[in-house]
Design a protein around this motif. Structure first.
Motif, PDB file in Angstrom:
ATOM      1  N   LEU A 146       0.607  -1.422  -0.305  1.00 30.66           N
ATOM      2  CA  LEU A 146       0.383  -0.098   0.051  1.00 30.66           C
ATOM      3  C   LEU A 146       0.922   0.805   0.509  1.00 30.66           C
TER       4      LEU A 146
ATOM      5  N   ASP B 290      -6.041   8.985  -5.569  1.00 27.44           N
ATOM      6  CA  ASP B 290      -5.998   8.072  -4.889  1.00 27.44           C
ATOM      7  C   ASP B 290      -7.387   8.508  -3.663  1.00 27.44           C
TER       8      ASP B 290
ATOM      9  N   SER C 139     -11.697   3.973  -3.717  1.00 25.94           N
ATOM     10  CA  SER C 139     -11.067   3.710  -2.393  1.00 25.94           C
ATOM     11  C   SER C 139     -10.433   2.430  -2.675  1.00 25.94           C
ATOM     12  N   TYR C 140      -9.733   1.406  -2.040  1.00 27.94           N
ATOM     13  CA  TYR C 140      -9.347   0.411  -2.222  1.00 27.94           C
ATOM     14  C   TYR C 140     -10.245  -0.942  -1.843  1.00 27.94           C
TER      15      TYR C 140
ATOM     16  N   LYS D 101      -4.996   0.844  -7.628  1.00 26.70           N
ATOM     17  CA  LYS D 101      -5.594   0.173  -6.233  1.00 26.70           C
ATOM     18  C   LYS D 101      -5.290  -1.278  -6.720  1.00 26.70           C
TER      19      LYS D 101
END
Length: 434
Positions: free
Chosen positions: A63, A226, A230-231, A363
């Motif tokens: 990450l 980003d 979102s993830y 992501k």
């Protein structure tokens, strides 16, 4: 006035050198395992902390690496990753001088942190810098260079590390304390020169990439900022969720098999080889993956990638069943042959999992690289299993991992029609650098 960038094929050629380098560095862990096992008189579970530390870095650093790529672009991220990896390789020198297993593990963590950044940047870069329809084939071709590194490094560098006779625990225990210390010190220091050379090579490669005007793709990372995704949004796509688990289990199985091969081939009932001789046979395991990736890159221009993935995983399951139920040359070569069918798995799972994700690709890439932590967990579990039931029957664990890959290829990798992908990234063939 800025000069023009390299063409896409030239940029792909430059980045493919990175695949070669990190493949070779990763495969040297298979040489370090029997070497440090002897130096520090450890069991299999303790020795597998090497892979646990190395691949654990992928989980912890993926990450942050994704954030670096989003901030500075792909090219700068590759340069930073090479420099960090060089620092890790240089740390092997003080680790060997002490010698300290803890410092060896620290050096491996830093080295792997650099490689993590390279993975997060280079895998999607190769996928994005050309025709989306040939992304499977393109990444397989780049991964073939990765496998060339995993073939060459153990063959060329492995014997330098395993230069002396490896003594068993009983032989070492029979030696006076002073001789034991001298033996451990001499064995540990055999890694100094190889890893210092690797550190220098990584720094030279960083300078080379910095000077080459490859597209940085900053416009791609900016498009997928980003702040806007979102993830969790990426994981709404089921083919990505199952792909993350697929990468976890595949890498875990591949690393487990490679980690045990030298000790496995040294077993009297399997190959009866010395550790130094067995390290050369690793070239067949990783070389098979290289040959398979060149073949796979060609086949994927004609046949469905998912079907080829399923067939390859079935073949590996058969080979592992054979190696678990036979002895001698049949058991040895059936284990080595797994590499040929491993070949297309990582790049095919990776490109399938990021398919049609558009601006979520950055992501998704971070999540997939994070899943490489399977290379830390599965070998550790197989080490504990080998200590309990023996090294040969312990191959049942990677067999179960490949069984999942069969399911993923046939069912889990399907892109749900109801999910709307993010806007596609456009990658210019040429233009000013960002």
């Amino acid at each position: 006035m800025s000069r023009g960038q390299l063409s896409n094929p030239a940029a792909i050629a430059v980045v493919s050198m990175i695949f070669f380098t990190w493949g070779g560095l990763t495969s040297l862990n298979d040489v370090l395992i029997p070497h440090l096992k002897a130096v520090f008189s450890m069991n299999y579970a303790q020795t597998m902390l090497i892979q646990f530390t190395f691949f654990g870095a992928y989980f912890l650093m993926s990450l942050p690496s994704g954030a670096v790529v989003a901030r500075v672009g792909y090219k700068a991220s590759i340069v930073i990753g090479l420099v960090v990896a060089a620092v890790g390789a240089a740390m092997f020198y003080p680790a060997a001088r002490l010698p300290s297993y803890g410092l060896f593990l620290g050096a491996l963590f830093v080295l792997a942190s650099g490689i993590t950044l390279l993975q997060v940047a280079a895998n999607p870069y190769i996928s994005l810098i050309g025709d989306p329809r040939t992304s499977h084939s393109r990444l397989n071709l780049a991964q073939a260079l990765n496998s060339l590194g995993t073939t060459v490094f153990p063959w060329a560098i492995g014997p330098l590390i395993l230069v002396g006779a490896v003594l068993g625990a009983d032989q070492l225990a029979a030696m006076p304390v002073a001789e034991q210390a001298a033996y451990r010190a001499s064995q540990a220091r055999s890694v100094e020169l190889p890893y210092l050379m690797l550190a220098g090579g990584l720094l030279l490669l960083a300078v080379f990439v910095l000077l080459m005007r490859i597209p940085s793709l900053r416009e791609a990372t900016d498009a997928g900022d980003d702040r806007h995704h979102s993830y969790g949004e990426a994981l709404r796509h089921s083919h990505l969720r199952w792909g993350v688990l697929g990468i976890f289990l595949y890498v875990g199985a591949e690393v487990s098999i490679g980690s045990f091969l030298i000790n496995y081939m040294a077993e009297p009932t399997i190959g009866g080889l010395s550790e130094a001789s067995a390290s050369r046979f690793l070239a067949f395991y990783w070389g098979g993956a290289m040959v398979g990736r060149f073949i796979g890159a060609a086949l994927m221009t004609r046949f469905d990638a998912r079907r080829l993935l399923a067939l390859s995983a079935v073949a590996v399951c058969v080979l592992l069943a054979v190696t678990m139920t036979t002895q001698g040359q049949v058991a040895m070569w059936s284990a080595l042959a797994v590499g040929l069918f491993n070949s297309i798995m990582f790049p095919t799972i990776f490109t399938t999992a990021i398919e049609r994700l558009g601006t979520l690709t950055s992501k998704a890439s971070s999540l997939l690289v994070m899943a490489i932590v399977g290379g830390a967990i599965v070998p550790l579990a197989q080490g504990a299993l080998a200590d309990r039931i023996g090294i040969q029957p312990a191959f049942v664990l990677p067999l179960a991992c490949y069984a999942y890959i069969v399911w993923y290829a046939l069912r889990g990798s399907r892109v749900r029609s109801g999910m709307s992908p993010g806007p596609a990234w456009s990658v210019p063939a040429a233009g000013p650098m960002h």
